[in-house]
Design a protein around this motif. Sequence first.
Motif, short mmCIF file in Angstrom:
data_model
loop_
_atom_site.label_atom_id
_atom_site.label_comp_id
_atom_site.label_asym_id
_atom_site.label_seq_id
_atom_site.Cartn_x
_atom_site.Cartn_y
_atom_site.Cartn_z
N ARG A 70 113.36 -16.40 46.55
CA ARG A 70 114.27 -17.56 46.66
C ARG A 70 115.50 -17.37 45.79
NH1 ARG A 70 112.26 -22.31 48.70
NH2 ARG A 70 114.35 -23.01 48.18
N CYS A 71 116.65 -17.73 46.34
CA CYS A 71 117.88 -17.47 45.59
C CYS A 71 118.27 -18.64 44.71
CB CYS A 71 119.02 -17.09 46.53
SG CYS A 71 119.59 -18.39 47.60
N GLY A 72 119.19 -18.39 43.82
CA GLY A 72 119.66 -19.40 42.89
C GLY A 72 120.73 -20.29 43.52
N GLU A 73 121.63 -20.74 42.68
CA GLU A 73 122.52 -21.81 43.16
C GLU A 73 123.81 -21.31 43.82
OE1 GLU A 73 125.13 -22.39 39.13
OE2 GLU A 73 124.48 -24.09 40.33
N GLY A 118 124.12 -11.93 49.04
CA GLY A 118 123.57 -11.06 47.99
C GLY A 118 123.91 -9.60 48.21
N MET A 119 125.01 -9.34 48.89
CA MET A 119 125.39 -7.95 49.12
C MET A 119 126.50 -7.55 48.15
SD MET A 119 123.19 -7.51 51.49
CE MET A 119 123.42 -5.84 52.06
N ASP A 174 118.60 -9.86 48.51
CA ASP A 174 117.40 -10.00 47.68
C ASP A 174 116.13 -9.61 48.44
OD1 ASP A 174 119.11 -10.93 45.73
OD2 ASP A 174 118.80 -13.04 46.25
N MET A 175 116.21 -9.64 49.76
CA MET A 175 115.05 -9.23 50.57
C MET A 175 114.99 -7.71 50.73
SD MET A 175 114.59 -11.98 53.69
CE MET A 175 116.22 -12.51 54.13
N GLY A 176 115.99 -7.02 50.22
CA GLY A 176 115.94 -5.56 50.26
C GLY A 176 116.78 -4.93 51.37
N PHE A 177 117.58 -5.72 52.05
CA PHE A 177 118.39 -5.15 53.13
C PHE A 177 119.55 -4.35 52.56
CE2 PHE A 177 116.10 -8.45 55.36
CZ PHE A 177 115.80 -7.83 56.57
N PRO A 186 131.52 -10.05 60.27
CA PRO A 186 131.64 -9.29 59.02
C PRO A 186 130.36 -8.54 58.67
CG PRO A 186 132.51 -11.50 58.71
CD PRO A 186 131.86 -11.47 60.06
N VAL A 187 130.53 -7.44 57.98
CA VAL A 187 129.37 -6.67 57.52
C VAL A 187 129.33 -6.66 55.99
CG1 VAL A 187 128.98 -5.16 59.49
CG2 VAL A 187 130.74 -4.55 57.83
N GLY A 188 128.12 -6.71 55.46
CA GLY A 188 127.92 -6.61 54.02
C GLY A 188 127.01 -5.43 53.74
N VAL A 189 127.21 -4.80 52.58
CA VAL A 189 126.41 -3.61 52.26
C VAL A 189 125.97 -3.62 50.81
CG1 VAL A 189 127.42 -2.06 53.98
CG2 VAL A 189 128.53 -2.32 51.76
N SER A 190 124.91 -2.84 50.55
CA SER A 190 124.50 -2.57 49.18
C SER A 190 125.41 -1.47 48.63
CB SER A 190 123.04 -2.13 49.15
OG SER A 190 122.88 -0.96 49.94
N GLU A 191 125.26 -1.21 47.34
CA GLU A 191 126.19 -0.31 46.66
C GLU A 191 126.29 1.06 47.32
OE1 GLU A 191 125.41 -0.35 42.54
OE2 GLU A 191 127.24 0.74 42.02
N ARG A 192 125.13 1.60 47.74
CA ARG A 192 125.18 2.98 48.22
C ARG A 192 125.91 3.13 49.56
NH1 ARG A 192 118.94 4.46 49.92
NH2 ARG A 192 118.29 2.36 50.48
N LEU A 193 126.10 2.02 50.26
CA LEU A 193 126.81 2.11 51.54
C LEU A 193 128.28 1.70 51.45
CD1 LEU A 193 124.10 0.82 54.05
CD2 LEU A 193 124.94 3.15 53.78
#
Lengths: 465, 482
Positions: free
Chosen positions: A35-38, B120-121, B252-255, B279-286
């Motif tokens: 679950r994420c924060g705010e 979270g990307m 946060d789910m690991g995508f 739009p596309v979002g990526v983690s650091e390595r991409l």
Amino acid sequence: MPFIPHTEAEVREMLDAIGVAGIEDLFDEIPDHLRCGELAGVPDGLTEQAVTRLMHERAAKDGQPLCFIGAGAYEHHIPAVVWEITTRGEFYSAYTPYQAEASQGTLQLIYEFQSMITALTAMEVANASLYDGASALAEAVLMAVRANRKSKSRRILMPRTVHPDYRRTVQTLVAAQGIELVEIDYDREGGHTDPARLQDFAGADITALVVPQPNFFGVLEEVDALTDWAHANGALVIGVVNPVAMALLKPPGRWGGKGADIVVGEGQPLGVPLSSGGPYFGFMCCRQALVRQMPGRLVGRTVDRDGRSGYTLTLQAREQHIRRSKATSNICTNQGLLVTAATIHMALLGGEGLRRVAAACHANTRALVDKLGSEHIRPLFSRPFFHEAVLHSALPLERLLRPLYAHNLQPGYVLKDDYPELGEALLVCATETKTEADLELYRDHLARMIDRQVSAGCPVQPKMA
Amino acid sequence: MLIFEHSKPGRRAQAQAPDTAAGVSDLPPELLRDDTPPLPEVSEMQVVRHYTRLSQKNFSIDTHFYPLGSCTMKYNPRACNTLAMLPGFLARHPLAPAPAGQGFLACLYELQEMLKEVTGMQAVSLTPAAGAQGEFAGVAMIRAYHRAQGDSGRTEILVPDAAHGTNPATATMCGYTVREIPTDDQGDVDLEALKAAVGPQTAGLMLTNPSTLGVFERRIDAIARTVHEAGGLLYYDGANLNAILGKVRPGDMGFDVIHMNLHKTFSTPHGGGGPGAGPVGVSERLEPFLPVPLVGFDGDEYHWITGKTRPQTIGRLSAFMGNAGVLLRAWVYARLLGREGMHRVAEYATLNANYLMKRLAEAGFDLAFPDRRATHEFIVTLKRQQKELGVTAMDFAKRLLDYGYHAPTTYFPLLVPECLLIEPTETEAREELDGFVEAMTNILREAEENAELLHEAPHSLPVRRLDEVRAARELDLRWNEK
């Protein structure tokens, strides 16, 4: 809570009906540790009044310059009717017409759009649109590879007179499919693709030849000779055309002896504002015989149970939601709202209106080239142009042009990055929106800058070879 | 009647084109057209009346409840349109220099930042024109990443059998073969089958979570671990992001890479089938592989980031920067909602879906996954009604139109027979949901008493059921005077 209509009492009753204590209980299948924060990085909400103020400030900052840039996006008069009707909620907030009976407005409009685009291009079939002109060209290349069954090479001849960012887009979108894009250089004198240059490829297995009209330099290509060469060599012809120019120029369906096979283009000049590059729409046409290789949506006319005429999406077996990994493309939408605008725009202008617009664009650009021409600035190419032309400057363009921005004037598109061999070259465009006074203003500002440079002793560069 | 049938030779909307026709005698005649293009010749008022009337033949969010599953047909705030269409934004040429577009670029940069936060990307590119183009960009980045690692043996993309058709179609466009992973009877990915399928040939897994079955993939941790341990990457199809906005983030789910559908979650208009924005979002390595252009900010000025400084980019996806005007609408929406509003989106979308699911179950409808929570959508299956009463999901869908409700998504996902995928969204009031339940209940009674009424539906729309077979066999794709 913007746009959420629930009262507290309703929420309570709804939760009771579901049988949970609170809204949070509805998320109990999500693992707690995920679950994420705010969302601290998202600012507080604003009222519509506050957002309106902020957006007006930002829009005003970008101004409304006197723009002589073309290069794939063109300023035209857009009748007030176009966006008044297009943004009616019934068009604006509807979705893909999968439920045909509840979407006859959108479906009939797309059918009319397909009819109008084929009228402009003299082709047999048009689809309901793709994202933009560049991605439409990529789809045309993929389609040609599917359609030209005699060709095994997957080799496409791509003139350098095709818009550089179209070529880059095609590269991105077809890169993984083993397709070879062979660049064809242009004639330095004419600014066009010399059909004689294609003789290097005579007898080779070529899947398709791309033919732009007008080309990126605004120059008119020898479309008949190019088309006939391609057909004589077993290649398909992919035309890339400006839709407004089609009211004036020979349409691709009539190029050479047999006409082009696939035609694409940027639809923006048909009622879509410049708006920083999008949303626009790409159109795509082909011969009837190739229709099953076409990507994207198609609308057909049929009858209902009472024999009344009606419209529906058709040949959906080509598409991703049916064919999945075997589909003609992964495309899932068209640019519906832009097609709505373009259809209304074409209906208002009519063939004669569009022809007048095209002729006025040509006349204005010719006048601009005449006015700007001087001992330091001269047109670079000898072939006829439509509504853009390349000017060569004997003085460094950067220093000449930069001050013009301060006068709210955007003088054109500098070609240095894409065509370094042309030196100080500028692509200019004057559509029907420009008045005599606008052209003179440009001329006067530029003349002043040239004087300033020359009197400052700036070295005058020799003419490019 | 078609606009062409209003046409009269010589009629024009005279205010809309130059008064006179400029000469073009300087152009070579062999390059010119020898006729006037046969477009309609009509007056301005005829155009207004014709297209206004056509619009009235549409169902839309502004006129009807539109619970089309997986499409998130929520209210499109009018301010988003009005503000994105301010003259200063519309007049800006895409190739105008960045200093002459600081207002526009500020909005785009801030949108990039907000999307990073809610997903979270690590980085976001706004340029894909639609969800499917976002998918293309995402899978192309997966491909580019493996190649940059010197790993060319990864030739396969895994896709659950419940996935949208765009997933496998995209994988094919990116040069991959597709392997389908089955779903278990609770709607989750079959983890054992996934474990058996991954290997050194696995480039990645494309996953929608919540899935198209309307349930949250509970074992997402194990799925991510399985794919990552095999050296594959995890792709998030953001079609259902509305269900989890402010609750759980794909990052946060690991995508590793995701696309978002701004025309769904950020309420930009569907426009009769587009334009979207994906739009596309990526983690650091991409990050090095993101499609260009991106918007950068040096603390003072906003600027474009292009291939010049991103040599590993997968490239550009359109001639300019993508669907800029759609992005402005999404920015307005995000600012109107703010942080608090974002959390509410998933909460109320989920509340509405679970309430509607519960009430339909009580009314006698079978749920595809009765033991699961609904997310922002859920599935009703009419398999029993089809067997017992001879009525299909299509019959229900068409009859709903007569009641003034747009039909839910039918026959998707393909796994559930005779299914209706129902997504009410957070912007619908409870009475609208209750009205829908009442209509469904009535239709069920009609199915029991007079199934013909359903087979023959719709009865009250501009046309009755259309002959689609004829449409495909006797192709009529454009107007012809003959």
